[in-house]
Design an enzyme around this catalytic site. Structure first.
Site, PDB file in Angstrom:
ATOM      1  N   LYS A 188       0.815  -1.222   0.000  1.00 25.24           N
ATOM      2  CA  LYS A 188       0.000   0.000   0.000  1.00 25.24           C
ATOM      3  C   LYS A 188       0.842   1.263   0.000  1.00 25.24           C
ATOM      4  CE  LYS A 188      -4.451  -1.514   1.736  1.00 25.24           C
ATOM      5  NZ  LYS A 188      -5.497  -1.341   2.741  1.00 25.24           N
TER       6      LYS A 188
ATOM      7  N   LYS B 270      -4.200  -9.102  -7.527  1.00 21.59           N
ATOM      8  CA  LYS B 270      -5.434  -9.579  -6.887  1.00 21.59           C
ATOM      9  C   LYS B 270      -6.618  -8.705  -7.323  1.00 21.59           C
ATOM     10  CE  LYS B 270      -6.297  -7.771  -2.499  1.00 21.59           C
ATOM     11  NZ  LYS B 270      -6.606  -7.712  -1.088  1.00 21.59           N
TER      12      LYS B 270
ATOM     13  N   LYS C 224     -11.273  -4.047  -4.707  1.00 20.65           N
ATOM     14  CA  LYS C 224     -12.238  -2.942  -4.790  1.00 20.65           C
ATOM     15  C   LYS C 224     -11.526  -1.607  -4.987  1.00 20.65           C
ATOM     16  CE  LYS C 224     -14.011  -3.923  -0.435  1.00 20.65           C
ATOM     17  NZ  LYS C 224     -13.335  -4.341   0.816  1.00 20.65           N
TER      18      LYS C 224
HETATM   19  P1  AMP Z   1     -11.061  -6.491   2.057  1.00 22.81           P
HETATM   20  O1  AMP Z   1     -11.833  -6.189   0.828  1.00 22.81           O
HETATM   21  O2  AMP Z   1      -9.601  -6.239   1.884  1.00 22.81           O
HETATM   22  O3  AMP Z   1     -11.636  -5.914   3.298  1.00 22.81           O
HETATM   23  O4  AMP Z   1     -11.163  -8.072   2.251  1.00 22.81           O
HETATM   24  C1  AMP Z   1     -12.244  -8.714   2.919  1.00 22.81           C
HETATM   25  C2  AMP Z   1     -12.142 -10.208   2.777  1.00 22.81           C
HETATM   26  O5  AMP Z   1     -12.225 -10.583   1.396  1.00 22.81           O
HETATM   27  C3  AMP Z   1     -10.816 -10.791   3.300  1.00 22.81           C
HETATM   28  O6  AMP Z   1     -11.079 -12.047   3.890  1.00 22.81           O
HETATM   29  C4  AMP Z   1     -10.008 -10.946   2.054  1.00 22.81           C
HETATM   30  O7  AMP Z   1      -9.025 -11.953   2.167  1.00 22.81           O
HETATM   31  C5  AMP Z   1     -11.078 -11.337   1.041  1.00 22.81           C
HETATM   32  N1  AMP Z   1     -10.666 -10.943  -0.321  1.00 22.81           N
HETATM   33  C6  AMP Z   1     -10.481  -9.679  -0.780  1.00 22.81           C
HETATM   34  N2  AMP Z   1     -10.083  -9.691  -2.069  1.00 22.81           N
HETATM   35  C7  AMP Z   1     -10.012 -11.001  -2.423  1.00 22.81           C
HETATM   36  C8  AMP Z   1      -9.657 -11.693  -3.636  1.00 22.81           C
HETATM   37  N3  AMP Z   1      -9.295 -11.026  -4.728  1.00 22.81           N
HETATM   38  N4  AMP Z   1      -9.704 -13.033  -3.635  1.00 22.81           N
HETATM   39  C9  AMP Z   1     -10.080 -13.723  -2.531  1.00 22.81           C
HETATM   40  N5  AMP Z   1     -10.412 -13.147  -1.361  1.00 22.81           N
HETATM   41  C10 AMP Z   1     -10.382 -11.812  -1.303  1.00 22.81           C
END
Ligand code: AMP
Ligand code: TRP
Length: 356
Positions: free
Chosen positions: A131, A215, A218
């Site tokens: 980041k 990856k 969002k």
């Molecule tokens: P975040 O959007 O970073 O708050 O992630 C929330 C949850 O979604 C966490 O458990 C992440 O590991 C999972 N996650 C986010 N992006 C991915 C992705 N591209 N593939 C699989 N899991 C994801």
């Protein structure tokens, strides 16, 4: 166990006490949820709820503001994430669903854990490095650096034993184990559980549709790189049709996907959506061209995601009801957290004369 380079878990406090199984996980409302969130997290959350274990799910708005968020957007995205959880099958009567800032124990325990964790542990986190890559790290918020310590607090505030997440959160969870172990060691009491990560299924690492090395996120500037849970059927189909792939047909076995990141990603997405394995997908589509595989994948994605986005839209028409549900969830979360936080304060040596 701790990953390479991370501090060692103190073995004397690692395992002997048993804790009642309890699931905790969180998602940042820092943007609309994606297919990655759905396959890597949300879908797993629903499965855990159905297994009858106590499940606590949190929209981590305190984490979201580690990078600037427009206040109105943050409020909207928090409600939208709550709607996505419910639309995907989280039942607010059976699971506890709330936003983090409504339970003040998260911030309080995070402070205590900030004084247990070491600065060097934070600098080692690959997410922090990613980041701040290409930017002046010294100019990022102090919260962004301390982020994993707040995440450890989220989990430990409920004595959660299992945490379902996507692959990218593994290092943070190892750190949460190290922080728990160091607290237990420093205060000579096996108070916090050493939490188990739950990283399972084909969708634990969904990649960008534009670049198989990145990856799906969002926060990616390109909307074409991801499928949003709010995308309509045409948008989903178009994004899949335009997804970057190589020209070769699908291989005869999953080993043939090894050096084909984009192809592997689409097969994994198919497997995740169909709740099957990449092996089963390859068995069905071996030798197929992307020209025929992509429409099948688009059809499957629409059939799974369209009902979710329809239900999200319906729920979003009544934001007051969403706020009410989050408030109720926060009350139930607080009832679990309060005695654990009180006990933590006693262990640390704080005077506590107003409550309990
Ligand atoms: P975040 O959007 O970073 O708050 O992630 C929330 C949850 O979604 C966490 O458990 C992440 O590991 C999972 N996650 C986010 N992006 C991915 C992705 N591209 N593939 C699989 N899991 C994801
Ligand atoms: N850091 C996680 C992410 O970005 C979100 C999160 C915050 C979380 N607190 C948590 C996940 C506690 C699991 C448990 O994906």
């Amino acid at each position: 166990m701790a990953s390479q380079g991370a501090p060692a878990v103190h073995p004397a406090v690692q395992t002997s006490k048993s804790f009642t199984p309890r699931i905790f996980s969180g998602i940042q409302p820092s943007g609309g949820l994606t297919l990655g969130n759905y396959l890597g997290a949300l879908r797993r959350f629903v499965e855990k709820q159905e297994e009858g274990i106590e499940t606590i799910y949190c929209l981590v708005d305190l984490h979201a503001i580690t990078v600037w968020q427009d206040p109105e957007r943050l409020r909207h995205q928090t409600r939208e994430a709550a709607a996505a959880f419910i639309a995907a099958g989280i039942d607010p009567a059976r699971s506890i669903l709330f936003n983090q800032s409504q339970v003040t124990g998260h911030a309080e325990l995070a402070w205590i854990l900030n004084c247990v964790a070491r600065i060097g542990w934070m600098y080692r986190m690959t997410q922090f490095k990613d980041k701040t890559a290409g930017k002046n790290a010294e100019n990022s918020s102090l919260g962004l650096l301390a982020y994993p310590s707040l995440m450890a607090a989220d989990i430990l505030l409920y004595h959660a034993t299992h945490v379902p997440v996507g692959e990218d959160q593994k290092q943070h969870l190892e750190l949460a184990r190290d922080i728990a172990a160091k607290f237990n060691h420093d205060y000579g009491e096996e108070f916090f559980p050493i939490t188990e990560p739950v990283i399972e299924g084909a969708g634990t690492r969904v990649m960008s549709l534009r670049d198989g090395a990145k990856k799906m996120s969002k926060s990616d500037p390109s909307d074409q790189s991801r499928i949003n849970l709010t995308d309509d059927a045409d948008t989903i189909a178009r994004k899949i049709r335009k997804a970057v792939t190589d020209p070769a047909p699908l291989p005869e076995s999953v080993e043939g996907l090894k050096d084909r990141a984009e192809a592997r990603n689409l097969v994994n997405i198919y497997a995740g959506l169909a709740a099957t394995t990449p092996e089963a997908v390859i068995a069905e589509f071996a030798g197929a061209q992307f020209g025929s595989f992509k429409p099948k994948l688009a059809e499957l994605a629409v059939s799974v995601l369209a009902p979710i986005s329809t239900e999200m839209n319906r729920l979003m028409r009544d934001p007051a009801e969403i706020d009410r549900l989050l408030g109720e969830g926060a009350g139930r979360a607080d009832a679990i957290a309060a005695p654990i936080l009180d006990r933590t304060k006693d262990i640390v040596g704080f005077i506590r004369s107003r409550r309990g």
